[in-house]
Design a protein around this motif. Structure first.
Motif, PDB file in Angstrom:
ATOM      1  N   PRO A 125       0.623  -1.380   0.501  1.00 41.17           N
ATOM      2  CA  PRO A 125       0.002   0.112   0.275  1.00 41.17           C
ATOM      3  C   PRO A 125       0.817   0.760   0.447  1.00 41.17           C
ATOM      4  N   PRO A 126       0.794   2.150  -0.925  1.00 40.41           N
ATOM      5  CA  PRO A 126       1.132   3.322  -0.693  1.00 40.41           C
ATOM      6  C   PRO A 126       1.611   4.411   0.891  1.00 40.41           C
ATOM      7  N   HIS A 127       2.260   4.928   0.717  1.00 37.36           N
ATOM      8  CA  HIS A 127       2.236   5.884   1.959  1.00 37.36           C
ATOM      9  C   HIS A 127       3.315   6.986   1.343  1.00 37.36           C
ATOM     10  N   PHE A 128       2.293   8.197   1.621  1.00 41.34           N
ATOM     11  CA  PHE A 128       2.308   9.078   1.265  1.00 41.34           C
ATOM     12  C   PHE A 128       3.638  10.623   1.622  1.00 41.34           C
ATOM     13  N   SER A 129       4.368  11.280   1.619  1.00 38.78           N
ATOM     14  CA  SER A 129       4.960  11.658   2.269  1.00 38.78           C
ATOM     15  C   SER A 129       5.531  13.335   1.330  1.00 38.78           C
ATOM     16  N   ALA A 130       4.982  14.187   1.772  1.00 41.84           N
ATOM     17  CA  ALA A 130       5.942  15.711   0.928  1.00 41.84           C
ATOM     18  C   ALA A 130       7.209  16.907   1.295  1.00 41.84           C
ATOM     19  N   GLN A 131       7.727  14.961   2.006  1.00 43.77           N
ATOM     20  CA  GLN A 131       9.345  15.726   1.578  1.00 43.77           C
ATOM     21  C   GLN A 131      10.051  15.732   0.139  1.00 43.77           C
ATOM     22  N   SER A 132       9.525  15.479  -1.224  1.00 43.17           N
ATOM     23  CA  SER A 132       9.743  15.960  -2.122  1.00 43.17           C
ATOM     24  C   SER A 132       9.681  17.403  -2.629  1.00 43.17           C
ATOM     25  N   TYR A 133       8.706  17.293  -1.942  1.00 41.70           N
ATOM     26  CA  TYR A 133       8.838  19.055  -2.140  1.00 41.70           C
ATOM     27  C   TYR A 133       9.088  19.818  -1.363  1.00 41.70           C
ATOM     28  N   SER A 134       9.881  19.732  -0.290  1.00 38.41           N
ATOM     29  CA  SER A 134      10.780  20.059   0.670  1.00 38.41           C
ATOM     30  C   SER A 134      12.332  20.609   0.105  1.00 38.41           C
ATOM     31  N   ASP A 135      12.184  19.006  -0.602  1.00 44.23           N
ATOM     32  CA  ASP A 135      13.958  19.340  -0.640  1.00 44.23           C
ATOM     33  C   ASP A 135      13.736  20.107  -2.448  1.00 44.23           C
ATOM     34  N   LEU A 136      12.009  19.873  -2.659  1.00 44.74           N
ATOM     35  CA  LEU A 136      12.347  20.711  -3.883  1.00 44.74           C
ATOM     36  C   LEU A 136      13.039  22.182  -3.362  1.00 44.74           C
ATOM     37  N   PHE A 137      11.854  22.506  -2.461  1.00 44.54           N
ATOM     38  CA  PHE A 137      11.627  23.988  -2.362  1.00 44.54           C
ATOM     39  C   PHE A 137      12.945  25.092  -1.600  1.00 44.54           C
ATOM     40  N   ALA A 138      14.138  23.892  -0.347  1.00 46.32           N
ATOM     41  CA  ALA A 138      15.310  23.952  -0.705  1.00 46.32           C
ATOM     42  C   ALA A 138      16.491  24.394  -1.019  1.00 46.32           C
TER      43      ALA A 138
END
Length: 273
Positions: free
Chosen positions: A48-61
């Motif tokens: 099952p999927p596990h969602f996270s917004a870490q990729s967006y945090s890394d992008l904006f950083a």
């Protein structure tokens, strides 16, 4: 329609619906996969999927992506403005003033559509460096991207201007308005939707372009160049987040255009009285 005719048409209608559904899946499945992966904690298809917004945090950083976004927007704005102005001037000149060379002039505006963008980028780089002595920079990239952008903008503006009534301009000049005032007060308020549409298409083309911009920017990063360079190190989660944001911005622009046309706030085609 009678019942027997309706029954005979049902297989054809179902077949067309299946083909249409297959086309939509073919077009949009990769986009939805990228959006899904950008919010996933694991870029490999998880279940099952596990969602996270870490990729967006890394992008904006990342400062690299921020600089690339600013350069891409600047490049696209300059190229779209130049393309719209040149295409509008060309379309008005060709349709407003009759000439036996009109067909040749239209061909010259449309010719860049049949030239590979890679060749346009290399040719512009060689001409600027060897003939003009100019280094690669944002301005040369704007001019190079405006070559195909002008062709697309020309088609969009031409589609509306072929139905434009030039007698309105003649009437305005009969009553004392000069050519410039006639354009500002008569022509521009009527054809501005086509100019706006041409600007948007030219903006998107320049923003997403890699082949032309890569050869004319030197070491100046843009989003397509950064994304292409990142592929050498594998598909990182920041790339999926970046692709999601870019696709979202494009879909938002077209959604706004659709709503404006749907409720007749703006008509992207002139309709005479």
């Amino acid at each position: 329609m009678t019942a027997p005719k309706r029954k005979r048409l049902m297989p054809a209608v179902l077949a067309m619906m299946l083909v249409l559904a297959a086309v939509y899946v073919f077009l949009y499945a990769p986009i939805f996969y990228v959006i899904y992966t950008s919010f996933s904690a694991d870029i490999v298809w998880p279940f099952p999927p596990h969602f996270s917004a870490q990729s967006y945090s890394d992008l904006f950083a990342s400062s690299l992506y921020g600089d690339a976004l600013a350069n891409s927007i600047t490049l696209a704005l300059g190229s779209a403005t130049l393309s719209t102005v040149l295409a509008a001037a060309g379309a008005i000149g060709i349709l407003r003033y009759r000439s036996r060379w009109r067909g040749f002039a239209m061909f010259m505006f449309l010719a860049p559509l049949f030239v590979a963008e890679l060749l346009i980028g290399i040719s512009t780089l060689a001409f600027n460096a060897r003939v003009l002595g100019l280094p690669g920079n944002l301005y040369s990239a704007m001019a190079a991207n405006a070559v195909p952008g002008t062709s697309f903008a020309f088609l969009i503006i031409l589609a509306q201007l072929v139905r434009y009534d030039w007698n309105m301009d003649d009437a305005a000049m009969v009553f004392g308005a000069g050519p410039f005032r006639s354009f500002i007060e008569i022509t521009l308020p009527t054809i501005w939707p086509s100019l706006f549409g041409a600007f948007l298409i030219s903006f998107i083309l320049a923003f997403n372009n890699l082949e032309i911009s890569f050869y004319n920017l030197g070491a100046i990063p843009t989003l397509p160049a950064v994304a292409w360079g990142s592929l050498r190190f594998g598909l990182g989660p920041e790339l999926f987040a970046l692709a999601t944001l870019v696709n979202g911005a494009v879909f938002f622009i077209f959604a706004v255009m659709y709503i404006l046309m749907r409720y007749r706030i703006v008509s992207f085609g002139y309709r005479g009285p």
